[in-house]
Design a protein around this motif. Structure first.
Motif, PDB file in Angstrom:
ATOM      1  N   UNK A 212       0.828  -1.204   0.000  1.00 24.32           N
ATOM      2  CA  UNK A 212       0.000   0.000   0.000  1.00 24.32           C
ATOM      3  C   UNK A 212       0.864   1.256   0.000  1.00 24.32           C
ATOM      4  N   UNK A 213       2.001   1.191   0.678  1.00 26.67           N
ATOM      5  CA  UNK A 213       2.902   2.343   0.693  1.00 26.67           C
ATOM      6  C   UNK A 213       3.413   2.651  -0.713  1.00 26.67           C
ATOM      7  N   UNK A 214       3.722   1.601  -1.466  1.00 25.95           N
ATOM      8  CA  UNK A 214       4.128   1.792  -2.862  1.00 25.95           C
ATOM      9  C   UNK A 214       3.001   2.436  -3.651  1.00 25.95           C
ATOM     10  N   UNK A 215       1.803   1.962  -3.452  1.00 28.00           N
ATOM     11  CA  UNK A 215       0.646   2.489  -4.179  1.00 28.00           C
ATOM     12  C   UNK A 215       0.411   3.960  -3.851  1.00 28.00           C
ATOM     13  N   UNK A 216       0.664   4.344  -2.618  1.00 25.46           N
ATOM     14  CA  UNK A 216       0.436   5.716  -2.179  1.00 25.46           C
ATOM     15  C   UNK A 216       1.517   6.689  -2.629  1.00 25.46           C
TER      16      UNK A 216
ATOM     17  N   UNK B 168      11.632  20.281  -1.998  1.00 25.70           N
ATOM     18  CA  UNK B 168      11.915  19.449  -0.836  1.00 25.70           C
ATOM     19  C   UNK B 168      12.323  18.052  -1.305  1.00 25.70           C
ATOM     20  N   UNK B 169      13.398  17.520  -0.716  1.00 27.64           N
ATOM     21  CA  UNK B 169      13.923  16.226  -1.122  1.00 27.64           C
ATOM     22  C   UNK B 169      13.269  15.090  -0.324  1.00 27.64           C
ATOM     23  N   UNK B 170      12.003  14.832  -0.618  1.00 25.23           N
ATOM     24  CA  UNK B 170      11.326  13.675  -0.054  1.00 25.23           C
ATOM     25  C   UNK B 170      10.053  13.441  -0.852  1.00 25.23           C
ATOM     26  N   UNK B 171       9.422  12.299  -0.640  1.00 21.99           N
ATOM     27  CA  UNK B 171       8.178  11.979  -1.321  1.00 21.99           C
ATOM     28  C   UNK B 171       7.086  12.958  -0.916  1.00 21.99           C
ATOM     29  N   UNK B 172       6.180  13.212  -1.841  1.00 25.37           N
ATOM     30  CA  UNK B 172       5.139  14.208  -1.611  1.00 25.37           C
ATOM     31  C   UNK B 172       4.262  13.864  -0.414  1.00 25.37           C
ATOM     32  N   UNK B 173       4.017  12.566  -0.157  1.00 26.40           N
ATOM     33  CA  UNK B 173       3.052  12.207   0.878  1.00 26.40           C
ATOM     34  C   UNK B 173       3.561  12.526   2.273  1.00 26.40           C
TER      35      UNK B 173
ATOM     36  N   UNK C  61       8.856  13.943  -8.570  1.00 26.99           N
ATOM     37  CA  UNK C  61       8.971  12.526  -8.909  1.00 26.99           C
ATOM     38  C   UNK C  61       8.739  11.756  -7.621  1.00 26.99           C
ATOM     39  N   UNK C  62       9.133  10.502  -7.566  1.00 32.03           N
ATOM     40  CA  UNK C  62       8.860   9.702  -6.374  1.00 32.03           C
ATOM     41  C   UNK C  62       9.563  10.233  -5.131  1.00 32.03           C
ATOM     42  N   UNK C  63      10.686  10.904  -5.295  1.00 33.32           N
ATOM     43  CA  UNK C  63      11.529  11.242  -4.153  1.00 33.32           C
ATOM     44  C   UNK C  63      11.725  12.739  -3.945  1.00 33.32           C
ATOM     45  N   UNK C  64      10.978  13.561  -4.654  1.00 34.25           N
ATOM     46  CA  UNK C  64      11.090  15.013  -4.506  1.00 34.25           C
ATOM     47  C   UNK C  64       9.721  15.649  -4.713  1.00 34.25           C
ATOM     48  N   UNK C  65       9.519  16.793  -4.059  1.00 31.38           N
ATOM     49  CA  UNK C  65       8.233  17.477  -4.160  1.00 31.38           C
ATOM     50  C   UNK C  65       8.477  18.982  -4.190  1.00 31.38           C
ATOM     51  N   UNK C  66       7.665  19.708  -4.977  1.00 32.34           N
ATOM     52  CA  UNK C  66       7.698  21.168  -4.966  1.00 32.34           C
ATOM     53  C   UNK C  66       6.510  21.642  -4.153  1.00 32.34           C
ATOM     54  N   UNK C  67       6.785  22.485  -3.165  1.00 29.44           N
ATOM     55  CA  UNK C  67       5.744  22.962  -2.264  1.00 29.44           C
ATOM     56  C   UNK C  67       5.413  24.410  -2.616  1.00 29.44           C
ATOM     57  N   UNK C  68       4.175  24.648  -3.043  1.00 25.81           N
ATOM     58  CA  UNK C  68       3.698  25.997  -3.335  1.00 25.81           C
ATOM     59  C   UNK C  68       3.017  26.538  -2.081  1.00 25.81           C
TER      60      UNK C  68
ATOM     61  N   UNK D 275      -6.894   9.866   7.639  1.00 25.60           N
ATOM     62  CA  UNK D 275      -7.982  10.240   6.734  1.00 25.60           C
ATOM     63  C   UNK D 275      -7.453  10.491   5.332  1.00 25.60           C
ATOM     64  N   UNK D 276      -6.319  11.160   5.232  1.00 23.57           N
ATOM     65  CA  UNK D 276      -5.727  11.448   3.928  1.00 23.57           C
ATOM     66  C   UNK D 276      -5.363  10.161   3.203  1.00 23.57           C
ATOM     67  N   UNK D 277      -4.751   9.237   3.898  1.00 28.00           N
ATOM     68  CA  UNK D 277      -4.358   7.976   3.273  1.00 28.00           C
ATOM     69  C   UNK D 277      -5.578   7.188   2.803  1.00 28.00           C
ATOM     70  N   UNK D 278      -6.582   7.077   3.674  1.00 29.25           N
ATOM     71  CA  UNK D 278      -7.792   6.332   3.304  1.00 29.25           C
ATOM     72  C   UNK D 278      -8.450   6.943   2.070  1.00 29.25           C
ATOM     73  N   UNK D 279      -8.514   8.278   2.058  1.00 27.44           N
ATOM     74  CA  UNK D 279      -9.168   8.967   0.962  1.00 27.44           C
ATOM     75  C   UNK D 279      -8.435   8.739  -0.358  1.00 27.44           C
TER      76      UNK D 279
END
Length: 424
Positions: A7-11, A166-171, A268-275, A370-374
């Motif tokens: 599930x973590x992969x899917x998320x 930010x150097x991490x996954x978006x979730x 991508x899988x390992x980086x996120x841009x935060x607005x 809640x976020x994960x379930x949704x």
């Protein structure tokens, strides 16, 4: 709810063809800031979203294009292309493409050749509003209406937007943003002041309601004198938080009540841009350049705090975010300057993609759950042909978060009806 490794992969995986990547592609999401391509024929910029390398540019007419980063001829990098006369011309062989990805000139072929009509470049539609270039990367037949949120409708004098990488996954970045309990610790920047609102009650009670646009939740803290500190957060699909700022951390009303928010866009899988978005909630309180610059520096993401010419922070994992252990011992909980930087140190320090299968979650993690379930539910539904929720503006255009001190025992849903009314 236990998150298995599967599930973590899917998320967390967001590339083309992945369930989460396809979910994101069904919404309008930020591609870049308007300030990055400020004028017609100004230099193009590299953009990476959902694992795809793209180029954003403004053509001679002012229209914004978001196209493949590589020429379809021999895959030369379009970052080096000439932005001229309503198109990008590849400097390798001179092939030129417009904002829709059409080849409009192919000088290496004979003048009577029709070959250019059979060559196109990947291009995504764009929509420019509120200082952001938005894009839709999904199937054309499912294109939703363009975004329309309250902070976007505020006059330019009353809204601001910034971004930082930010150097991490978006979730895990999202989960940090919607976790209200950590603010009593990670963002305690005055150890000598025990009267800070978030320190008077370090175990807030959380309550979550799912909505047509995502979910909303309330954080309730008992701060004494029969008073509750109520903070109402809104989560707009697929990855945006909206909250109010009507009460200061010291319990006083600030000079400028406002609407704050973040939009997390996977690079991508390992980086996120935060607005980061901010709008004044009062026509009598425009946002000055001086106030905004000071605010961004306080957060740790202002221009002086970035690596020059980029949207990445100077305080980063390579230098341990310049943590000061003496400051940590005597003045602030973390010893790291900047609220934004404090979050990044923790979230990036978890690793690129945190292993959620080994967590031990508590009562203050209800919004995270809640976020994960949704998101899991939406991916499941989309794979069976159900359109994802929250794509239509009427579901969220009147949404606003709120902060307030209310009498203990107040029903937060009743209070929300009065406190979350929109202005713009």
């Amino acid at each position: 709810m236990r998150i298995t490794k599967e599930l973590n992969e899917r998320l967390t995986r967001v590339g083309p063809g992945t369930p989460m990547g396809e979910l994101f592609r069904r919404y309008w999401i930020p591609a870049c800031l308007s300030e990055e391509i400020p004028e017609p024929d100004s230099p193009q910029v590299r953009v990476r979203i959902l694992g795809e390398d793209l180029i954003a540019y403004r053509d001679s007419s002012g229209a914004v294009g978001l196209v493949d980063a590589y020429c379809p001829h021999r895959k030369a990098p379009m970052f080096f292309a000439r932005n001229e006369e309503c198109g990008l011309r590849c400097v390798y062989h001179g092939w030129k493409f417009d904002t829709l990805g059409n080849c409009v000139d192919m000088p290496t072929e004979q003048p009577d050749s029709k070959f250019r009509y059979r060559v196109t470049m990947k291009a995504y539609p764009t929509y420019e509003a509120a200082g952001i270039v938005w894009t839709y990367m999904g199937p054309q037949e499912h294109t939703p209406e363009v975004p329309d949120q309250e902070w976007m409708r505020a006059p330019a004098t009353h809204r601001r937007v910034s971004k930082s990488g930010e150097h991490c996954n978006f979730l895990q970045a999202i989960e940090g943003g919607i976790d209200t309990a950590h603010s009593s610790f990670a963002h305690n920047n005055d150890l000598e002041n025990p009267r800070l609102l978030r320190n008077l009650d370090r175990h807030p009670k959380l309550d979550v309601d799912f909505t047509d646009y995502g979910f909303r939740y309330a954080s309730l803290r008992n701060v004494g004198n029969d008073t509750t500190y109520l903070r109402i957060y809104q989560f707009l699909l697929p990855s945006q938080q909206c909250r109010g700022f009507l009460v200061g951390l010291d319990g006083k009303t600030p000079e400028m009540p406002g609407m704050y928010g973040h939009i997390w866009v996977p690079i991508d899988d390992e980086n996120v841009m935060v607005y980061n978005t901010l709008a004044s909630a009062d026509i009598d309180h425009p946002i000055s350049d001086e106030w905004w610059d000071a605010h961004e520096s306080e957060m740790g993401r202002g221009v002086p705090e970035r690596i020059p010419g980029t949207y990445w922070l100077q305080r980063n994992a390579a230098n341990d975010y310049l943590i000061d252990r003496e400051v940590q011992r005597t003045k602030t909980f973390t010893g790291i300057e900047g609220v934004n930087t404090q979050d990044y140190a923790i979230q990036e320090g978890m690793g690129a993609i945190v292993d959620r299968s080994t967590e031990a979650l508590g009562s203050t993690d209800r919004a995270v759950l809640a976020c994960r379930r949704m998101l899991l539910k939406l991916m499941d539904e989309m794979e069976t042909g159900t359109a994802p929720a929250g794509t239509e503006p009427e579901t969220y255009r009147e949404v606003r978060g709120a902060d307030a001190l209310v009498p203990t025992g107040t029903d937060w849903r009743d209070a929300a009806k009065e406190m979350t009314l929109t202005y713009w």
